[in-house]
Write an enzyme that holds these catalytic residues in place. Structure first.
Site, PDB file in Angstrom:
ATOM      1  N   GLU A 151      -2.214  -2.860  -6.168  1.00 35.44           N
ATOM      2  CA  GLU A 151      -2.728  -1.880  -6.902  1.00 35.44           C
ATOM      3  C   GLU A 151      -1.751  -0.755  -7.344  1.00 35.44           C
ATOM      4  O   GLU A 151      -1.565  -0.561  -8.418  1.00 35.44           O
ATOM      5  CB  GLU A 151      -3.819  -1.208  -6.105  1.00 35.44           C
ATOM      6  CG  GLU A 151      -3.321  -0.454  -5.061  1.00 35.44           C
ATOM      7  CD  GLU A 151      -4.379  -0.144  -3.826  1.00 35.44           C
ATOM      8  OE1 GLU A 151      -4.839  -0.777  -3.295  1.00 35.44           O
ATOM      9  OE2 GLU A 151      -4.354   1.177  -3.626  1.00 35.44           O
ATOM     10  N   GLY A 172       0.872  -1.249   0.063  1.00 36.33           N
ATOM     11  CA  GLY A 172       0.136   0.091  -0.087  1.00 36.33           C
ATOM     12  C   GLY A 172       0.806   1.213   0.058  1.00 36.33           C
ATOM     13  O   GLY A 172       2.105   1.066  -0.196  1.00 36.33           O
ATOM     14  N   LEU A 204      -3.412   4.893  10.732  1.00 36.99           N
ATOM     15  CA  LEU A 204      -3.173   6.163  11.651  1.00 36.99           C
ATOM     16  C   LEU A 204      -3.404   5.763  13.007  1.00 36.99           C
ATOM     17  O   LEU A 204      -2.769   5.787  13.836  1.00 36.99           O
ATOM     18  CB  LEU A 204      -4.120   7.201  10.957  1.00 36.99           C
ATOM     19  CG  LEU A 204      -3.678   7.865   9.926  1.00 36.99           C
ATOM     20  CD1 LEU A 204      -4.765   8.729   9.394  1.00 36.99           C
ATOM     21  CD2 LEU A 204      -2.300   8.349   9.742  1.00 36.99           C
ATOM     22  N   LYS A 234      -4.532  22.157  22.984  1.00 31.57           N
ATOM     23  CA  LYS A 234      -4.709  23.063  24.001  1.00 31.57           C
ATOM     24  C   LYS A 234      -3.196  23.874  24.402  1.00 31.57           C
ATOM     25  O   LYS A 234      -3.272  24.883  24.602  1.00 31.57           O
ATOM     26  CB  LYS A 234      -5.175  22.235  25.458  1.00 31.57           C
ATOM     27  CG  LYS A 234      -6.516  21.751  25.364  1.00 31.57           C
ATOM     28  CD  LYS A 234      -7.172  21.284  26.596  1.00 31.57           C
ATOM     29  CE  LYS A 234      -8.472  20.607  26.350  1.00 31.57           C
ATOM     30  NZ  LYS A 234      -8.531  19.275  27.212  1.00 31.57           N
ATOM     31  N   GLY A 290      -7.256   1.111  -1.701  1.00 29.38           N
ATOM     32  CA  GLY A 290      -7.484  -0.405  -1.729  1.00 29.38           C
ATOM     33  C   GLY A 290      -7.073  -1.076  -0.427  1.00 29.38           C
ATOM     34  O   GLY A 290      -7.164  -2.409  -0.334  1.00 29.38           O
ATOM     35  N   ILE A 347       5.791   2.614   5.414  1.00 23.73           N
ATOM     36  CA  ILE A 347       6.306   1.554   5.994  1.00 23.73           C
ATOM     37  C   ILE A 347       6.139   0.421   4.862  1.00 23.73           C
ATOM     38  O   ILE A 347       7.376  -0.377   4.819  1.00 23.73           O
ATOM     39  CB  ILE A 347       5.621   1.024   7.288  1.00 23.73           C
ATOM     40  CG1 ILE A 347       5.556   1.974   8.304  1.00 23.73           C
ATOM     41  CG2 ILE A 347       5.924  -0.409   7.671  1.00 23.73           C
ATOM     42  CD1 ILE A 347       4.746   1.832   9.502  1.00 23.73           C
ATOM     43  N   GLY A 380       2.378   4.801   1.493  1.00 26.77           N
ATOM     44  CA  GLY A 380       2.999   5.173   2.981  1.00 26.77           C
ATOM     45  C   GLY A 380       4.306   4.617   3.073  1.00 26.77           C
ATOM     46  O   GLY A 380       4.835   3.873   2.176  1.00 26.77           O
TER      47      GLY A 380
HETATM   48  N1  COA Z   1      -3.391  10.542  15.360  1.00 27.65           N
HETATM   49  C1  COA Z   1      -3.121  11.977  15.051  1.00 27.65           C
HETATM   50  N2  COA Z   1      -2.229  11.878  14.025  1.00 27.65           N
HETATM   51  C2  COA Z   1      -1.590  11.222  13.518  1.00 27.65           C
HETATM   52  C3  COA Z   1      -1.917   9.640  13.982  1.00 27.65           C
HETATM   53  C4  COA Z   1      -2.768   9.543  14.984  1.00 27.65           C
HETATM   54  N3  COA Z   1      -3.278   8.415  15.678  1.00 27.65           N
HETATM   55  N4  COA Z   1      -1.130   8.924  13.567  1.00 27.65           N
HETATM   56  C5  COA Z   1      -0.327   9.851  12.480  1.00 27.65           C
HETATM   57  N5  COA Z   1      -0.573  10.784  12.641  1.00 27.65           N
HETATM   58  C6  COA Z   1       0.037  12.201  11.807  1.00 27.65           C
HETATM   59  C7  COA Z   1       1.314  11.712  11.839  1.00 27.65           C
HETATM   60  O1  COA Z   1       2.003  12.614  12.945  1.00 27.65           O
HETATM   61  C8  COA Z   1       1.729  12.369  10.472  1.00 27.65           C
HETATM   62  O2  COA Z   1       1.714  13.873  10.975  1.00 27.65           O
HETATM   63  P1  COA Z   1       2.770  14.902  10.048  1.00 27.65           P
HETATM   64  O3  COA Z   1       2.456  14.928   8.472  1.00 27.65           O
HETATM   65  O4  COA Z   1       2.394  16.433  10.677  1.00 27.65           O
HETATM   66  O5  COA Z   1       3.919  14.550  10.433  1.00 27.65           O
HETATM   67  C9  COA Z   1       0.647  12.212   9.488  1.00 27.65           C
HETATM   68  O6  COA Z   1      -0.465  11.744  10.478  1.00 27.65           O
HETATM   69  C10 COA Z   1       0.859  11.108   8.566  1.00 27.65           C
HETATM   70  O7  COA Z   1       1.215  10.203   9.399  1.00 27.65           O
HETATM   71  P2  COA Z   1       2.200   8.839   8.783  1.00 27.65           P
HETATM   72  O8  COA Z   1       2.242   7.656   9.741  1.00 27.65           O
HETATM   73  O9  COA Z   1       3.596   9.501   8.339  1.00 27.65           O
HETATM   74  O10 COA Z   1       1.596   8.624   7.153  1.00 27.65           O
HETATM   75  P3  COA Z   1       2.150   7.993   6.121  1.00 27.65           P
HETATM   76  O11 COA Z   1       2.504   8.723   5.017  1.00 27.65           O
HETATM   77  O12 COA Z   1       2.944   6.619   6.088  1.00 27.65           O
HETATM   78  O13 COA Z   1       0.629   7.385   5.438  1.00 27.65           O
HETATM   79  C11 COA Z   1      -1.484   6.321   6.019  1.00 27.65           C
HETATM   80  C12 COA Z   1       0.052   6.451   6.552  1.00 27.65           C
HETATM   81  C13 COA Z   1      -2.204   5.277   6.829  1.00 27.65           C
HETATM   82  C14 COA Z   1      -2.199   7.800   6.018  1.00 27.65           C
HETATM   83  C15 COA Z   1      -1.630   5.852   4.468  1.00 27.65           C
HETATM   84  O14 COA Z   1      -1.145   4.462   4.382  1.00 27.65           O
HETATM   85  C16 COA Z   1      -3.052   5.722   3.966  1.00 27.65           C
HETATM   86  O15 COA Z   1      -3.461   6.532   3.467  1.00 27.65           O
HETATM   87  N6  COA Z   1      -3.768   4.527   4.178  1.00 27.65           N
HETATM   88  C17 COA Z   1      -5.156   4.143   3.762  1.00 27.65           C
HETATM   89  C18 COA Z   1      -5.088   3.829   2.367  1.00 27.65           C
HETATM   90  C19 COA Z   1      -4.578   2.426   1.917  1.00 27.65           C
HETATM   91  O16 COA Z   1      -3.592   1.779   2.826  1.00 27.65           O
HETATM   92  N7  COA Z   1      -4.544   2.099   0.899  1.00 27.65           N
HETATM   93  C20 COA Z   1      -4.169   0.799   0.478  1.00 27.65           C
HETATM   94  C21 COA Z   1      -3.039   0.960  -0.989  1.00 27.65           C
HETATM   95  S1  COA Z   1      -2.863   2.406  -1.687  1.00 27.65           S
END
Ligand code: COA
Length: 436
Positions: free
Chosen positions: A233, A210, A308, A361, A331, A214, A212
Protein backbone atom coordinates in the site's frame (compact mmCIF):
# COMPACT_ATOMS: atom_id res chain seq x y z
CA UNK A 1 -10.68 26.34 -20.21
CA UNK A 2 -7.92 25.66 -17.69
CA UNK A 3 -7.35 29.30 -16.87
CA UNK A 4 -10.97 29.92 -15.92
CA UNK A 5 -10.79 27.05 -13.41
CA UNK A 6 -8.00 28.61 -11.36
CA UNK A 7 -9.22 30.28 -8.17
CA UNK A 8 -7.54 31.50 -4.98
CA UNK A 9 -7.73 29.70 -1.63
CA UNK A 10 -10.07 32.41 -0.36
CA UNK A 11 -12.38 31.84 -3.32
CA UNK A 12 -12.27 28.08 -2.68
CA UNK A 13 -13.20 28.63 0.96
CA UNK A 14 -16.12 30.80 -0.08
CA UNK A 15 -17.62 27.72 -1.79
CA UNK A 16 -17.93 25.84 1.52
CA UNK A 17 -21.44 25.93 2.98
CA UNK A 18 -23.13 24.95 6.24
CA UNK A 19 -23.48 21.19 6.57
CA UNK A 20 -20.89 20.32 3.92
CA UNK A 21 -19.02 17.03 4.12
CA UNK A 22 -15.49 17.60 2.89
CA UNK A 23 -13.14 14.71 2.18
CA UNK A 24 -9.48 15.61 1.89
CA UNK A 25 -6.58 13.70 0.35
CA UNK A 26 -4.34 11.90 2.82
CA UNK A 27 -0.85 12.27 4.30
CA UNK A 28 1.61 13.90 1.88
CA UNK A 29 -1.21 14.50 -0.60
CA UNK A 30 -3.34 16.64 1.71
CA UNK A 31 -4.27 20.11 0.40
CA UNK A 32 -2.18 22.22 2.78
CA UNK A 33 -3.18 25.71 1.66
CA UNK A 34 -6.87 24.95 1.91
CA UNK A 35 -6.62 23.13 5.25
CA UNK A 36 -4.38 25.67 6.97
CA UNK A 37 -6.87 28.43 6.02
CA UNK A 38 -10.09 26.52 6.68
CA UNK A 39 -10.56 28.00 10.17
CA UNK A 40 -10.87 31.46 8.56
CA UNK A 41 -14.47 30.68 7.54
CA UNK A 42 -15.48 29.54 11.02
CA UNK A 43 -17.59 32.65 11.71
CA UNK A 44 -19.66 32.10 8.59
CA UNK A 45 -20.30 28.34 8.69
CA UNK A 46 -21.63 25.63 10.97
CA UNK A 47 -21.78 21.81 10.98
CA UNK A 48 -18.97 21.26 8.51
CA UNK A 49 -17.59 17.72 8.55
CA UNK A 50 -14.02 17.07 7.44
CA UNK A 51 -13.01 13.49 6.75
CA UNK A 52 -9.24 13.01 6.65
CA UNK A 53 -6.55 10.35 6.98
CA UNK A 54 -3.13 10.72 8.60
CA UNK A 55 -3.16 14.53 8.42
CA UNK A 56 0.35 15.94 8.58
CA UNK A 57 0.04 19.73 8.23
CA UNK A 58 -0.54 21.96 11.26
CA UNK A 59 -4.09 23.19 10.68
CA UNK A 60 -6.00 25.32 13.19
CA UNK A 61 -9.44 24.05 12.15
CA UNK A 62 -8.83 20.86 14.15
CA UNK A 63 -5.81 21.69 16.27
CA UNK A 64 -7.21 24.85 17.86
CA UNK A 65 -9.89 24.43 20.48
CA UNK A 66 -11.80 27.55 19.43
CA UNK A 67 -13.10 25.86 16.26
CA UNK A 68 -14.51 22.66 17.76
CA UNK A 69 -18.13 23.81 17.50
CA UNK A 70 -17.75 24.51 13.79
CA UNK A 71 -15.95 21.44 12.48
CA UNK A 72 -16.39 17.73 13.13
CA UNK A 73 -13.38 15.69 12.17
CA UNK A 74 -13.73 12.05 11.12
CA UNK A 75 -10.43 10.33 10.66
CA UNK A 76 -9.37 7.05 9.04
CA UNK A 77 -5.85 7.06 10.54
CA UNK A 78 -4.50 9.15 13.43
CA UNK A 79 -1.05 10.76 13.41
CA UNK A 80 0.69 12.85 16.08
CA UNK A 81 -1.37 16.02 15.48
CA UNK A 82 -4.71 14.19 15.70
CA UNK A 83 -3.62 12.37 18.86
CA UNK A 84 -2.83 15.71 20.43
CA UNK A 85 -6.06 17.43 19.37
CA UNK A 86 -8.27 14.43 20.21
CA UNK A 87 -9.03 15.68 23.72
CA UNK A 88 -10.95 18.62 22.21
CA UNK A 89 -13.79 16.18 21.68
CA UNK A 90 -14.75 16.81 18.04
CA UNK A 91 -12.55 14.11 16.47
CA UNK A 92 -13.66 10.53 15.94
CA UNK A 93 -11.93 7.51 14.44
CA UNK A 94 -13.52 5.56 11.55
CA UNK A 95 -12.75 1.83 12.02
CA UNK A 96 -11.76 0.49 8.60
CA UNK A 97 -9.66 -1.86 6.55
CA UNK A 98 -7.72 0.30 4.13
CA UNK A 99 -9.03 -1.41 1.00
CA UNK A 100 -12.61 -0.73 2.10
CA UNK A 101 -12.07 2.69 3.72
CA UNK A 102 -13.43 4.75 0.84
CA UNK A 103 -15.93 2.19 -0.42
CA UNK A 104 -17.76 1.60 2.87
CA UNK A 105 -17.62 5.23 3.93
CA UNK A 106 -18.89 6.72 0.69
CA UNK A 107 -21.73 4.20 0.53
CA UNK A 108 -23.05 5.62 3.80
CA UNK A 109 -21.62 9.17 4.01
CA UNK A 110 -21.61 10.83 0.63
CA UNK A 111 -18.88 13.47 0.40
CA UNK A 112 -20.16 16.55 -1.37
CA UNK A 113 -16.75 18.23 -1.56
CA UNK A 114 -13.35 16.67 -2.31
CA UNK A 115 -10.18 18.71 -1.88
CA UNK A 116 -6.85 17.19 -2.87
CA UNK A 117 -3.55 17.90 -4.57
CA UNK A 118 -2.30 17.22 -8.06
CA UNK A 119 0.45 17.91 -10.56
CA UNK A 120 0.18 20.47 -13.33
CA UNK A 121 -1.97 19.33 -16.26
CA UNK A 122 0.10 17.62 -18.98
CA UNK A 123 -0.16 18.40 -22.70
CA UNK A 124 -3.30 16.23 -22.91
CA UNK A 125 -4.99 18.07 -20.04
CA UNK A 126 -4.44 15.34 -17.43
CA UNK A 127 -3.25 15.92 -13.88
CA UNK A 128 -1.98 13.15 -11.61
CA UNK A 129 -3.20 12.86 -8.00
CA UNK A 130 0.50 12.26 -7.32
CA UNK A 131 1.09 10.86 -3.82
CA UNK A 132 -2.13 9.04 -2.98
CA UNK A 133 -4.85 6.96 -4.54
CA UNK A 134 -6.02 5.19 -1.39
CA UNK A 135 -9.56 6.61 -1.66
CA UNK A 136 -8.99 9.92 -3.45
CA UNK A 137 -10.08 8.94 -6.96
CA UNK A 138 -13.17 7.27 -5.46
CA UNK A 139 -13.94 10.50 -3.56
CA UNK A 140 -13.65 12.51 -6.78
CA UNK A 141 -16.27 10.28 -8.36
CA UNK A 142 -18.69 10.76 -5.42
CA UNK A 143 -18.21 14.48 -4.78
CA UNK A 144 -20.35 17.25 -6.27
CA UNK A 145 -17.48 19.72 -6.03
CA UNK A 146 -13.85 18.79 -6.77
CA UNK A 147 -11.12 21.26 -5.86
CA UNK A 148 -7.43 20.43 -6.39
CA UNK A 149 -4.33 22.29 -5.30
CA UNK A 150 -2.05 22.22 -8.32
CA UNK A 151 1.60 22.05 -7.35
CA UNK A 152 4.40 21.75 -9.89
CA UNK A 153 6.68 20.34 -7.19
CA UNK A 154 4.54 17.21 -6.76
CA UNK A 155 5.75 14.07 -8.56
CA UNK A 156 3.72 13.00 -11.58
CA UNK A 157 2.89 9.38 -10.87
CA UNK A 158 1.08 6.98 -13.16
CA UNK A 159 -1.47 4.25 -12.56
CA UNK A 160 -5.16 5.00 -12.38
CA UNK A 161 -4.96 8.33 -10.56
CA UNK A 162 -4.97 10.61 -13.56
CA UNK A 163 -7.85 13.06 -13.96
CA UNK A 164 -8.75 15.20 -16.93
CA UNK A 165 -9.20 18.89 -16.10
CA UNK A 166 -12.79 18.59 -17.30
CA UNK A 167 -13.43 16.38 -14.23
CA UNK A 168 -12.11 19.07 -11.86
CA UNK A 169 -14.31 22.01 -10.83
CA UNK A 170 -11.62 24.35 -9.51
CA UNK A 171 -7.85 24.44 -9.22
CA UNK A 172 -5.70 26.44 -6.78
CA UNK A 173 -2.11 27.13 -7.80
CA UNK A 174 0.29 26.43 -4.90
CA UNK A 175 4.02 25.80 -4.63
CA UNK A 176 4.85 24.49 -1.16
CA UNK A 177 7.44 21.72 -0.83
CA UNK A 178 6.24 18.13 -0.93
CA UNK A 179 5.84 16.90 2.69
CA UNK A 180 8.54 14.40 3.61
CA UNK A 181 8.97 11.56 6.07
CA UNK A 182 12.61 11.38 7.22
CA UNK A 183 14.59 8.22 6.56
CA UNK A 184 15.76 7.05 9.99
CA UNK A 185 18.87 4.91 10.32
CA UNK A 186 18.06 1.50 11.80
CA UNK A 187 19.25 0.87 15.36
CA UNK A 188 20.69 -2.35 16.76
CA UNK A 189 17.26 -3.88 17.52
CA UNK A 190 15.95 -2.99 14.05
CA UNK A 191 18.96 -4.68 12.48
CA UNK A 192 18.39 -7.86 14.49
CA UNK A 193 14.69 -7.94 13.57
CA UNK A 194 15.59 -7.17 9.95
CA UNK A 195 17.94 -10.14 9.83
CA UNK A 196 15.38 -12.57 11.32
CA UNK A 197 12.85 -11.48 8.68
CA UNK A 198 15.35 -11.40 5.80
CA UNK A 199 16.44 -14.98 6.57
CA UNK A 200 12.89 -16.12 5.73
CA UNK A 201 12.50 -14.09 2.56
CA UNK A 202 13.43 -15.95 -0.60
CA UNK A 203 14.73 -14.35 -3.79
CA UNK A 204 11.80 -13.60 -6.09
CA UNK A 205 9.41 -12.62 -3.24
CA UNK A 206 7.04 -9.67 -3.51
CA UNK A 207 7.11 -7.14 -0.68
CA UNK A 208 4.66 -5.05 1.31
CA UNK A 209 6.05 -2.73 3.99
CA UNK A 210 3.81 -1.08 6.57
CA UNK A 211 4.16 2.20 8.40
CA UNK A 212 6.53 2.56 11.39
CA UNK A 213 10.22 2.37 12.12
CA UNK A 214 10.89 -1.36 11.81
CA UNK A 215 9.54 -2.18 8.32
CA UNK A 216 11.79 0.43 6.75
CA UNK A 217 14.76 -1.03 8.62
CA UNK A 218 14.01 -4.47 7.20
CA UNK A 219 14.83 -3.02 3.78
CA UNK A 220 18.46 -2.69 4.88
CA UNK A 221 18.61 -6.43 5.44
CA UNK A 222 17.27 -7.24 1.97
CA UNK A 223 19.83 -5.39 -0.17
CA UNK A 224 21.53 -8.59 -1.35
CA UNK A 225 18.34 -10.37 -2.40
CA UNK A 226 17.47 -10.92 -6.06
CA UNK A 227 14.40 -10.53 -8.26
CA UNK A 228 12.20 -9.08 -5.52
CA UNK A 229 8.94 -7.37 -6.43
CA UNK A 230 6.74 -4.71 -4.83
CA UNK A 231 2.99 -4.89 -4.18
CA UNK A 232 2.43 -2.62 -1.21
CA UNK A 233 0.00 0.00 0.00
CA UNK A 234 2.74 2.45 1.01
CA UNK A 235 5.75 3.06 -1.24
CA UNK A 236 8.54 3.86 1.20
CA UNK A 237 12.06 5.21 0.98
CA UNK A 238 13.30 1.75 2.00
CA UNK A 239 11.51 0.12 -0.94
CA UNK A 240 12.99 2.71 -3.30
CA UNK A 241 16.48 1.89 -2.02
CA UNK A 242 15.88 -1.78 -2.79
CA UNK A 243 14.92 -0.92 -6.37
CA UNK A 244 17.99 1.30 -6.76
CA UNK A 245 20.24 -1.42 -5.29
CA UNK A 246 19.00 -3.84 -7.96
CA UNK A 247 17.37 -6.17 -5.42
CA UNK A 248 13.90 -5.39 -6.85
CA UNK A 249 12.98 -5.83 -10.50
CA UNK A 250 9.46 -7.30 -10.29
CA UNK A 251 10.34 -10.06 -12.82
CA UNK A 252 8.92 -12.90 -10.73
CA UNK A 253 5.55 -11.27 -10.08
CA UNK A 254 2.42 -12.95 -11.38
CA UNK A 255 0.43 -9.69 -11.74
CA UNK A 256 1.85 -6.34 -12.88
CA UNK A 257 5.13 -8.01 -13.85
CA UNK A 258 8.04 -5.55 -13.72
CA UNK A 259 5.88 -2.86 -12.09
CA UNK A 260 6.09 -1.58 -8.51
CA UNK A 261 2.48 -1.36 -7.31
CA UNK A 262 1.32 0.86 -4.43
CA UNK A 263 -1.61 3.11 -3.49
CA UNK A 264 0.32 5.89 -1.74
CA UNK A 265 3.87 7.12 -1.31
CA UNK A 266 5.43 8.81 1.68
CA UNK A 267 9.14 9.33 2.25
CA UNK A 268 12.08 11.50 1.29
CA UNK A 269 12.64 13.86 -1.62
CA UNK A 270 14.77 11.14 -3.20
CA UNK A 271 11.70 8.87 -3.18
CA UNK A 272 9.58 11.58 -4.82
CA UNK A 273 12.21 12.14 -7.53
CA UNK A 274 12.26 8.40 -8.12
CA UNK A 275 8.50 8.01 -8.57
CA UNK A 276 8.20 11.15 -10.73
CA UNK A 277 7.28 10.18 -14.32
CA UNK A 278 8.50 6.66 -13.61
CA UNK A 279 6.53 4.16 -15.69
CA UNK A 280 7.71 1.28 -13.46
CA UNK A 281 5.67 2.69 -10.53
CA UNK A 282 1.91 2.14 -10.60
CA UNK A 283 -0.23 4.02 -8.06
CA UNK A 284 -3.52 2.12 -8.19
CA UNK A 285 -6.78 2.40 -6.23
CA UNK A 286 -6.45 1.22 -2.60
CA UNK A 287 -9.65 -0.78 -3.04
CA UNK A 288 -7.79 -2.91 -5.61
CA UNK A 289 -4.20 -2.86 -4.32
CA UNK A 290 -5.07 -3.94 -0.78
CA UNK A 291 -7.80 -6.42 -1.60
CA UNK A 292 -6.52 -9.60 0.12
CA UNK A 293 -7.58 -11.65 -2.91
CA UNK A 294 -5.52 -9.46 -5.27
CA UNK A 295 -2.54 -9.45 -2.88
CA UNK A 296 -2.65 -13.23 -2.86
CA UNK A 297 -2.29 -13.50 -6.64
CA UNK A 298 1.48 -12.99 -6.50
CA UNK A 299 3.49 -15.96 -5.19
CA UNK A 300 5.79 -15.48 -2.20
CA UNK A 301 4.00 -12.33 -1.06
CA UNK A 302 5.58 -10.95 2.10
CA UNK A 303 3.85 -8.51 4.44
CA UNK A 304 5.83 -6.70 7.15
CA UNK A 305 3.93 -4.65 9.71
CA UNK A 306 4.32 -3.44 13.29
CA UNK A 307 2.24 -3.61 16.43
CA UNK A 308 2.06 -2.00 19.86
CA UNK A 309 1.08 -5.05 21.91
CA UNK A 310 0.61 -8.82 21.34
CA UNK A 311 -1.19 -11.06 23.80
CA UNK A 312 -0.10 -14.61 24.50
CA UNK A 313 -2.70 -16.02 22.13
CA UNK A 314 -1.48 -13.84 19.23
CA UNK A 315 -4.01 -10.99 19.16
CA UNK A 316 -2.27 -7.82 17.96
CA UNK A 317 -3.30 -4.37 19.19
CA UNK A 318 -1.52 -2.23 16.61
CA UNK A 319 -3.60 0.92 16.58
CA UNK A 320 -4.64 1.75 20.12
CA UNK A 321 -3.16 1.86 23.60
CA UNK A 322 -6.09 0.64 25.64
CA UNK A 323 -9.10 2.63 24.42
CA UNK A 324 -6.88 5.52 23.24
CA UNK A 325 -6.71 5.50 19.44
CA UNK A 326 -3.06 5.82 18.41
CA UNK A 327 -3.05 5.29 14.64
CA UNK A 328 -5.36 3.05 12.58
CA UNK A 329 -5.78 -0.41 11.15
CA UNK A 330 -4.61 0.86 7.77
CA UNK A 331 -3.77 -2.14 5.66
CA UNK A 332 -2.46 -4.37 8.42
CA UNK A 333 -5.19 -7.01 8.16
CA UNK A 334 -5.54 -6.60 4.37
CA UNK A 335 -1.86 -7.33 3.83
CA UNK A 336 -1.41 -9.99 6.52
CA UNK A 337 -4.37 -11.97 5.20
CA UNK A 338 -3.42 -11.24 1.57
CA UNK A 339 0.14 -12.51 2.07
CA UNK A 340 -1.20 -15.76 3.52
CA UNK A 341 -3.55 -16.13 0.53
CA UNK A 342 -0.42 -16.15 -1.63
CA UNK A 343 1.37 -19.39 -2.56
CA UNK A 344 4.32 -19.62 -0.14
CA UNK A 345 3.45 -16.14 1.23
CA UNK A 346 4.31 -15.01 4.75
CA UNK A 347 3.08 -12.26 7.02
CA UNK A 348 5.38 -10.78 9.68
CA UNK A 349 4.35 -8.75 12.72
CA UNK A 350 7.52 -7.10 13.99
CA UNK A 351 7.93 -5.32 17.32
CA UNK A 352 10.50 -4.50 19.98
CA UNK A 353 10.05 -6.79 22.98
CA UNK A 354 9.60 -3.79 25.30
CA UNK A 355 8.47 -0.16 25.30
CA UNK A 356 9.30 2.74 27.60
CA UNK A 357 6.08 4.22 28.98
CA UNK A 358 5.10 6.67 31.68
CA UNK A 359 3.62 5.07 34.77
CA UNK A 360 0.46 7.11 35.52
CA UNK A 361 0.84 6.54 39.27
CA UNK A 362 4.51 7.50 39.68
CA UNK A 363 4.88 9.74 36.62
CA UNK A 364 8.16 7.93 35.91
CA UNK A 365 9.04 6.20 32.65
CA UNK A 366 9.40 2.43 32.96
CA UNK A 367 10.10 -0.50 30.68
CA UNK A 368 7.12 -2.77 29.96
CA UNK A 369 6.78 -5.96 27.93
CA UNK A 370 4.93 -5.59 24.62
CA UNK A 371 4.15 -9.31 24.76
CA UNK A 372 1.45 -9.50 27.43
CA UNK A 373 -0.92 -12.02 29.04
CA UNK A 374 -3.87 -9.93 27.85
CA UNK A 375 -4.22 -6.68 25.95
CA UNK A 376 -4.85 -3.44 27.84
CA UNK A 377 -8.59 -3.09 28.58
CA UNK A 378 -10.29 -1.35 25.67
CA UNK A 379 -7.51 -2.05 23.15
CA UNK A 380 -8.68 -2.59 19.57
CA UNK A 381 -7.57 -5.89 18.06
CA UNK A 382 -6.10 -4.88 14.72
CA UNK A 383 -4.94 -8.32 13.63
CA UNK A 384 -7.00 -11.23 14.94
CA UNK A 385 -5.22 -14.25 16.40
CA UNK A 386 -6.83 -16.23 13.58
CA UNK A 387 -4.84 -14.22 11.04
CA UNK A 388 -1.49 -13.74 12.76
CA UNK A 389 1.42 -15.61 11.14
CA UNK A 390 5.06 -14.87 12.11
CA UNK A 391 5.84 -12.65 15.11
CA UNK A 392 9.34 -11.19 15.38
CA UNK A 393 11.19 -9.33 18.14
CA UNK A 394 14.89 -8.65 18.62
CA UNK A 395 14.99 -12.03 20.44
CA UNK A 396 13.77 -14.15 17.57
CA UNK A 397 11.07 -15.05 15.09
CA UNK A 398 8.26 -17.55 15.75
CA UNK A 399 5.54 -18.94 13.54
CA UNK A 400 2.03 -19.04 14.98
CA UNK A 401 0.37 -20.39 11.86
CA UNK A 402 -1.86 -23.35 12.68
CA UNK A 403 -0.67 -23.49 16.28
CA UNK A 404 -2.57 -24.21 19.49
CA UNK A 405 -2.81 -21.78 22.39
CA UNK A 406 -0.21 -23.86 24.27
CA UNK A 407 2.23 -23.63 21.36
CA UNK A 408 1.57 -19.88 20.95
CA UNK A 409 2.19 -19.17 24.62
CA UNK A 410 5.49 -21.08 24.58
CA UNK A 411 6.67 -19.51 21.34
CA UNK A 412 5.71 -15.95 22.22
CA UNK A 413 7.33 -16.18 25.66
CA UNK A 414 10.53 -17.40 23.93
CA UNK A 415 10.81 -14.08 22.05
CA UNK A 416 9.73 -11.82 24.96
CA UNK A 417 12.42 -9.86 26.79
CA UNK A 418 14.18 -12.35 29.14
CA UNK A 419 13.39 -10.30 32.23
CA UNK A 420 9.62 -10.68 31.63
CA UNK A 421 9.55 -14.36 30.63
CA UNK A 422 9.07 -15.85 34.11
CA UNK A 423 6.15 -13.54 34.94
CA UNK A 424 4.53 -14.20 31.57
CA UNK A 425 4.73 -17.94 32.23
CA UNK A 426 3.11 -17.54 35.66
CA UNK A 427 0.31 -15.43 34.16
CA UNK A 428 -0.21 -17.97 31.36
CA UNK A 429 -0.62 -20.71 33.98
CA UNK A 430 -3.03 -18.65 36.07
CA UNK A 431 -5.10 -17.87 32.97
CA UNK A 432 -5.27 -21.59 32.20
CA UNK A 433 -3.44 -21.24 28.86
CA UNK A 434 -0.74 -23.70 29.89
CA UNK A 435 -0.35 -26.18 32.73
CA UNK A 436 2.06 -25.46 35.58
N1 COA B 1 2.02 0.19 25.63
C1 COA B 1 2.07 1.53 25.75
N2 COA B 1 2.75 2.33 24.91
C2 COA B 1 3.40 1.74 23.89
C3 COA B 1 3.39 0.36 23.69
C4 COA B 1 2.66 -0.42 24.61
N3 COA B 1 2.59 -1.75 24.49
N4 COA B 1 4.13 0.07 22.61
C5 COA B 1 4.59 1.22 22.12
N5 COA B 1 4.16 2.23 22.90
C6 COA B 1 4.45 3.64 22.72
C7 COA B 1 5.93 3.84 22.46
O1 COA B 1 6.63 3.97 23.68
C8 COA B 1 5.94 5.13 21.66
O2 COA B 1 5.75 6.21 22.56
P1 COA B 1 6.49 7.62 22.31
O3 COA B 1 5.90 8.13 21.01
O4 COA B 1 6.10 8.39 23.51
O5 COA B 1 7.94 7.27 22.20
C9 COA B 1 4.66 5.01 20.84
O6 COA B 1 3.83 4.07 21.51
C10 COA B 1 4.93 4.56 19.40
O7 COA B 1 5.61 3.35 19.41
P2 COA B 1 6.59 2.96 18.20
O8 COA B 1 6.89 1.52 18.38
O9 COA B 1 7.73 3.91 18.13
O10 COA B 1 5.66 3.24 16.95
P3 COA B 1 5.95 3.25 15.40
O11 COA B 1 6.07 4.64 14.94
O12 COA B 1 7.03 2.30 15.02
O13 COA B 1 4.56 2.71 14.85
C11 COA B 1 2.60 1.36 15.01
C12 COA B 1 4.10 1.46 15.27
C13 COA B 1 2.18 -0.04 15.45
C14 COA B 1 1.82 2.39 15.80
C15 COA B 1 2.33 1.55 13.50
O14 COA B 1 3.07 0.61 12.78
C16 COA B 1 0.86 1.39 13.17
O15 COA B 1 0.11 2.32 13.28
N6 COA B 1 0.46 0.17 12.74
C17 COA B 1 -0.93 -0.12 12.42
C18 COA B 1 -1.25 0.09 10.99
C19 COA B 1 -0.47 -0.75 10.04
O16 COA B 1 0.38 -1.55 10.37
N7 COA B 1 -0.80 -0.60 8.80
C20 COA B 1 -0.18 -1.34 7.74
C21 COA B 1 0.56 -0.53 6.80
S1 COA B 1 0.29 1.23 6.72
Amino acid sequence: MNKSKYITVTEALSLIKDGDTIVTAMAGAEPRSFLTSLHEISRRIKNVKVTNCLPMADADYFQHESYIDKFDVDCWFFGPSVRKAFEHGNISYIPNHLHLAGKRRFETHKPNVFVGTATLPDKHGYVSLSLSNVYEKQAVLHADLVILEINEKFPRTYGDLELHVSEIDYMIEVNYDVPELPDIEPNEKDLKIGKFVADLIEDGSTLQFGIGGIPNAVAHALMDKKDLGIHTEMFTTGLMKLVKAGAVNGKKKKIHVGKHVCCFALGTKELYDFIDQNPSVLVLDGNYVNDPHIIGLNDNQISINTTLEVDLTGQCASESIGPRQFSGTGGQTDTAVGAQNSKNGKSFITLYSTAMVKNPKTGLREEISKIVPFLKPGAAVTLSRNDVDYVVTEYGCVSLRGTTIVERVERLISIAHPKFREDLKKEAISLGYIRG
